[in-house]
Design an enzyme around this catalytic site. Sequence first.
Site, PDB file in Angstrom:
ATOM      1  N   ASP A   1       0.796  -1.227   0.000  1.00 30.76           N
ATOM      2  CA  ASP A   1       0.000   0.000   0.000  1.00 30.76           C
ATOM      3  C   ASP A   1       0.832   1.282   0.000  1.00 30.76           C
ATOM      4  OD1 ASP A   1      -2.179  -1.728   0.170  1.00 30.76           O
ATOM      5  OD2 ASP A   1      -2.154  -1.701   2.365  1.00 30.76           O
TER       6      ASP A   1
ATOM      7  N   LYS B   1       1.697   2.214  -5.090  1.00 33.04           N
ATOM      8  CA  LYS B   1       2.220   1.676  -6.360  1.00 33.04           C
ATOM      9  C   LYS B   1       1.274   1.980  -7.528  1.00 33.04           C
ATOM     10  CE  LYS B   1       2.248  -2.395  -4.338  1.00 33.04           C
ATOM     11  NZ  LYS B   1       2.013  -2.006  -2.950  1.00 33.04           N
TER      12      LYS B   1
ATOM     13  N   ALA C   1      -4.031  -7.759  -3.654  1.00 38.29           N
ATOM     14  CA  ALA C   1      -3.595  -6.387  -3.931  1.00 38.29           C
ATOM     15  C   ALA C   1      -4.804  -5.474  -4.101  1.00 38.29           C
ATOM     16  CB  ALA C   1      -2.767  -6.367  -5.221  1.00 38.29           C
ATOM     17  N   GLY C   2      -4.625  -4.239  -3.719  1.00 43.48           N
ATOM     18  CA  GLY C   2      -5.630  -3.206  -3.986  1.00 43.48           C
ATOM     19  C   GLY C   2      -4.841  -1.969  -4.383  1.00 43.48           C
ATOM     20  N   HIS C   3      -4.849  -1.638  -5.673  1.00 42.53           N
ATOM     21  CA  HIS C   3      -4.045  -0.519  -6.175  1.00 42.53           C
ATOM     22  C   HIS C   3      -4.977   0.617  -6.574  1.00 42.53           C
ATOM     23  CE1 HIS C   3      -0.433  -3.359  -7.187  1.00 42.53           C
ATOM     24  NE2 HIS C   3      -0.785  -3.376  -5.921  1.00 42.53           N
TER      25      HIS C   3
ATOM     26  N   GLN D   1       1.922  -6.017  -3.244  1.00 43.31           N
ATOM     27  CA  GLN D   1       2.365  -6.153  -1.864  1.00 43.31           C
ATOM     28  C   GLN D   1       3.649  -5.333  -1.654  1.00 43.31           C
ATOM     29  OE1 GLN D   1       1.389  -9.523  -3.470  1.00 43.31           O
ATOM     30  NE2 GLN D   1      -0.520  -8.526  -2.940  1.00 43.31           N
TER      31      GLN D   1
ATOM     32  N   THR E   1      -9.617  -4.892   1.791  1.00 46.03           N
ATOM     33  CA  THR E   1     -10.450  -5.434   2.872  1.00 46.03           C
ATOM     34  C   THR E   1     -11.108  -4.362   3.732  1.00 46.03           C
ATOM     35  OG1 THR E   1      -8.525  -5.484   4.302  1.00 46.03           O
ATOM     36  CG2 THR E   1      -9.005  -7.513   3.076  1.00 46.03           C
TER      37      THR E   1
ATOM     38  N   ARG F   1      -9.822  -2.950   6.145  1.00 45.63           N
ATOM     39  CA  ARG F   1      -9.325  -3.003   7.531  1.00 45.63           C
ATOM     40  C   ARG F   1      -8.475  -1.764   7.834  1.00 45.63           C
ATOM     41  NH1 ARG F   1      -6.247  -8.696   7.509  1.00 45.63           N
ATOM     42  NH2 ARG F   1      -5.720  -7.923   5.440  1.00 45.63           N
TER      43      ARG F   1
HETATM   44  P1  GDP Z   1      -0.848   0.347  -3.491  1.00 47.95           P
HETATM   45  O1  GDP Z   1      -1.405  -0.944  -3.033  1.00 47.95           O
HETATM   46  O2  GDP Z   1       0.628   0.448  -3.273  1.00 47.95           O
HETATM   47  O3  GDP Z   1      -1.217   0.693  -4.912  1.00 47.95           O
HETATM   48  O4  GDP Z   1      -1.491   1.464  -2.561  1.00 47.95           O
HETATM   49  P2  GDP Z   1      -3.043   1.561  -2.116  1.00 47.95           P
HETATM   50  O5  GDP Z   1      -3.819   2.065  -3.248  1.00 47.95           O
HETATM   51  O6  GDP Z   1      -3.483   0.323  -1.456  1.00 47.95           O
HETATM   52  O7  GDP Z   1      -2.924   2.618  -0.957  1.00 47.95           O
HETATM   53  C1  GDP Z   1      -2.403   3.882  -1.153  1.00 47.95           C
HETATM   54  C2  GDP Z   1      -3.479   4.903  -0.774  1.00 47.95           C
HETATM   55  O8  GDP Z   1      -2.896   6.172  -0.658  1.00 47.95           O
HETATM   56  C3  GDP Z   1      -4.561   5.053  -1.826  1.00 47.95           C
HETATM   57  O9  GDP Z   1      -5.752   5.416  -1.190  1.00 47.95           O
HETATM   58  C4  GDP Z   1      -4.035   6.203  -2.692  1.00 47.95           C
HETATM   59  O10 GDP Z   1      -5.074   6.893  -3.357  1.00 47.95           O
HETATM   60  C5  GDP Z   1      -3.405   7.050  -1.657  1.00 47.95           C
HETATM   61  N1  GDP Z   1      -2.234   7.832  -2.089  1.00 47.95           N
HETATM   62  C6  GDP Z   1      -1.248   7.508  -2.945  1.00 47.95           C
HETATM   63  N2  GDP Z   1      -0.300   8.453  -2.947  1.00 47.95           N
HETATM   64  C7  GDP Z   1      -0.702   9.407  -2.069  1.00 47.95           C
HETATM   65  C8  GDP Z   1      -0.130  10.622  -1.596  1.00 47.95           C
HETATM   66  O11 GDP Z   1       0.961  11.030  -1.983  1.00 47.95           O
HETATM   67  N3  GDP Z   1      -0.835  11.322  -0.660  1.00 47.95           N
HETATM   68  C9  GDP Z   1      -2.038  10.888  -0.192  1.00 47.95           C
HETATM   69  N4  GDP Z   1      -2.652  11.617   0.723  1.00 47.95           N
HETATM   70  N5  GDP Z   1      -2.606   9.757  -0.604  1.00 47.95           N
HETATM   71  C10 GDP Z   1      -1.923   9.011  -1.518  1.00 47.95           C
HETATM   72  P1  IMO Z   2      -0.947  -4.189  -2.231  1.00 47.46           P
HETATM   73  O1  IMO Z   2      -0.493  -4.696  -3.583  1.00 47.46           O
HETATM   74  C1  IMO Z   2      -0.978  -4.697   2.086  1.00 47.46           C
HETATM   75  C2  IMO Z   2      -1.001  -8.794   3.614  1.00 47.46           C
HETATM   76  C3  IMO Z   2      -2.246  -9.243   4.314  1.00 47.46           C
HETATM   77  C4  IMO Z   2      -1.667 -10.270   5.273  1.00 47.46           C
HETATM   78  C5  IMO Z   2      -0.557 -10.911   4.452  1.00 47.46           C
HETATM   79  C6  IMO Z   2      -0.953 -12.212   3.781  1.00 47.46           C
HETATM   80  O2  IMO Z   2      -2.236  -3.488  -2.278  1.00 47.46           O
HETATM   81  O3  IMO Z   2       0.153  -3.407  -1.600  1.00 47.46           O
HETATM   82  P2  IMO Z   2      -2.506 -12.848   1.736  1.00 47.46           P
HETATM   83  O4  IMO Z   2      -3.908 -12.507   1.432  1.00 47.46           O
HETATM   84  O5  IMO Z   2      -1.531 -12.398   0.703  1.00 47.46           O
HETATM   85  O6  IMO Z   2      -2.307 -14.292   2.080  1.00 47.46           O
HETATM   86  O7  IMO Z   2      -2.173 -12.049   3.090  1.00 47.46           O
HETATM   87  O8  IMO Z   2      -0.202  -9.958   3.472  1.00 47.46           O
HETATM   88  N1  IMO Z   2      -1.213  -8.249   2.249  1.00 47.46           N
HETATM   89  C7  IMO Z   2      -1.163  -6.962   1.942  1.00 47.46           C
HETATM   90  N2  IMO Z   2      -0.992  -5.876   2.730  1.00 47.46           N
HETATM   91  N3  IMO Z   2      -1.086  -4.543   0.751  1.00 47.46           N
HETATM   92  C8  IMO Z   2      -1.237  -5.627  -0.041  1.00 47.46           C
HETATM   93  O9  IMO Z   2      -1.216  -5.528  -1.394  1.00 47.46           O
HETATM   94  C9  IMO Z   2      -1.322  -6.894   0.548  1.00 47.46           C
HETATM   95  N4  IMO Z   2      -1.491  -8.147   0.070  1.00 47.46           N
HETATM   96  C10 IMO Z   2      -1.427  -8.969   1.121  1.00 47.46           C
HETATM   97  O10 IMO Z   2      -2.867  -8.185   4.988  1.00 47.46           O
HETATM   98  O11 IMO Z   2      -1.060  -9.613   6.362  1.00 47.46           O
HETATM   99 MG    MG Z   3      -2.920  -1.644  -1.751  1.00 49.40          MG
END
Ligand code: GDP
Ligand code: IMO
Ligand code: MG
Length: 446
Positions: free
Chosen positions: A37, A40, A63-65, A247, A324, A326
């Site tokens: 998170d 990416k 993953a959640g991007h 991840q 999720t 969470r």
């Molecule tokens: P990823 O899994 O690495 O793609 O990241 P996620 O999308 O799960 O989580 C990153 C969160 O931070 C998302 O809600 C993005 O919209 C947000 N985000 C990304 N870059 C920035 C930033 O520079 N500032 C803020 N405030 N939010 C950001």
């Molecule tokens: P992105 O790509 C953050 C964590 C889960 C758990 C552990 C194992 O969005 O960064 P799994 O479902 O893979 O068996 O869970 O890894 N986890 C992540 N935490 N960002 C993710 O992906 C994750 N993918 C898995 O919370 O602790």
């Molecule tokens: Mg994510």
Amino acid sequence: MRSIFTERVKNVNQNKISEKLNSFMNIDVLLGLQWGDEGKGKIVDVLTPKYSVIARFQGGPNAGHTLEFEGIKHVLHTIPSGIFHKYSVNVIGNGVVIDPVIMEVELNALEPFKVDVNKVLFVSRKAQLILPTHKLLDAASEASKGKDKIGSTLKGIGPTYMDKTGRNGLRVGDIESDHFLDKYNKLKDKHIQLLGNFKFDYSELETLEKAWMTSIDKLRTLNLIDSEHFINKQIKDGNKVLAEGAQGSLLDIDFGSYPFVTSSNTVAAGACTGLGIAPNKIGEVYGIFKAYCTRVGSGPFPTELHNEVGEEIRKNGHEFGATTGRPRRCGWVDLPALKYAIMLNGVTQLIMTKADVLSGFSEISVCTHYEYKNEKIDYMPYDIIDEEVTPIYKSLPGWSEDLTGMSSVNDLPNSLMDYVTYLEKELEVPISIISVGPDRTQTLLR
Ligand code: GDP
Ligand code: IMO
Ligand code: MG
């Protein structure tokens, strides 16, 4: 004279060699350096115009991007984050595990945005399929672990990779076979036996299975390819590829905080196995980290803040899981952990996200060392689960300015730039991008 001449010839040859090498190093890798998170998805979306191909190489719907532009937020789980750009194609590589149901939901969500998936999305025949029973097994395994649970996303990731390495898995290419249903039933029966051992109630299987089979039909309509040939051809033709990690390095199956990890190699080496590319094809390795640190799920997190500062970061940064929902655990940047991740990945450029979230803190802390078994150490030791590591912090002045509207690094406050310079010195890698908000436009290049 002679030695100068020899030296010159050597330099000319070296230049030619490195020019030639550069033309082959057409894959860059972008990955998270913390526990996921890091942002990416947002950064891949920003960088996509520089690339012809964006390719996911591991992980799956755990993953959640998140991407944001034109006032709309998109969350992708399986589909690469270059999908909103017309002039690049997206590949789901062989290292990925796919839940066709989740993928269909993602595809449906793309429809209003006129994404022509027939043109811009390709799926590897060698990617593994997540079966409904894999999800049930994930839930059964977590339930059986009680308080020691991994905190899995319950998307079936672990059981699917177990079947892959156990040589039982079902792959995307199998859906093109006349024997698909036989293969499916054989694996399902095996899983039902295992669920019986767990004494797990699997009464919802029939419903899950129905939806899954419908989504398999949807998957059949996509471009299924031998992605390793596709990607290598792109490289040969001089097209640039960006490998998108999922991840983070500290969740890597080998190098993360085992067993509190995911089940794939999240580090740069995973791009080679997850796409079928040779290591000498890799050019830049972009390592992303937040200006602080988060973790979701169980497992050690030395710099976690169990106080109002942690709460404040969670609130300001909206730190709730994109997959999720969470709440994410929040803490300060951890230099021993970042140095470890940089070493494992050969990071050539750093990207710092969420700098805006720290606005308003009078002091920023950075963990420089750990106290471990009564010693001060600057590396990540083998066991940070049963053995306590106590972070040793250095404080730096914070900043109060709102960064979210800033459009140039020159506008950034001095104390933020001092923080950046300090991190660059410690980590020995330049920070080339600073992200100051979730939107595409809130990205400052240095
Ligand atoms: P990823 O899994 O690495 O793609 O990241 P996620 O999308 O799960 O989580 C990153 C969160 O931070 C998302 O809600 C993005 O919209 C947000 N985000 C990304 N870059 C920035 C930033 O520079 N500032 C803020 N405030 N939010 C950001
Ligand atoms: P992105 O790509 C953050 C964590 C889960 C758990 C552990 C194992 O969005 O960064 P799994 O479902 O893979 O068996 O869970 O890894 N986890 C992540 N935490 N960002 C993710 O992906 C994750 N993918 C898995 O919370 O602790
Ligand atoms: Mg994510």
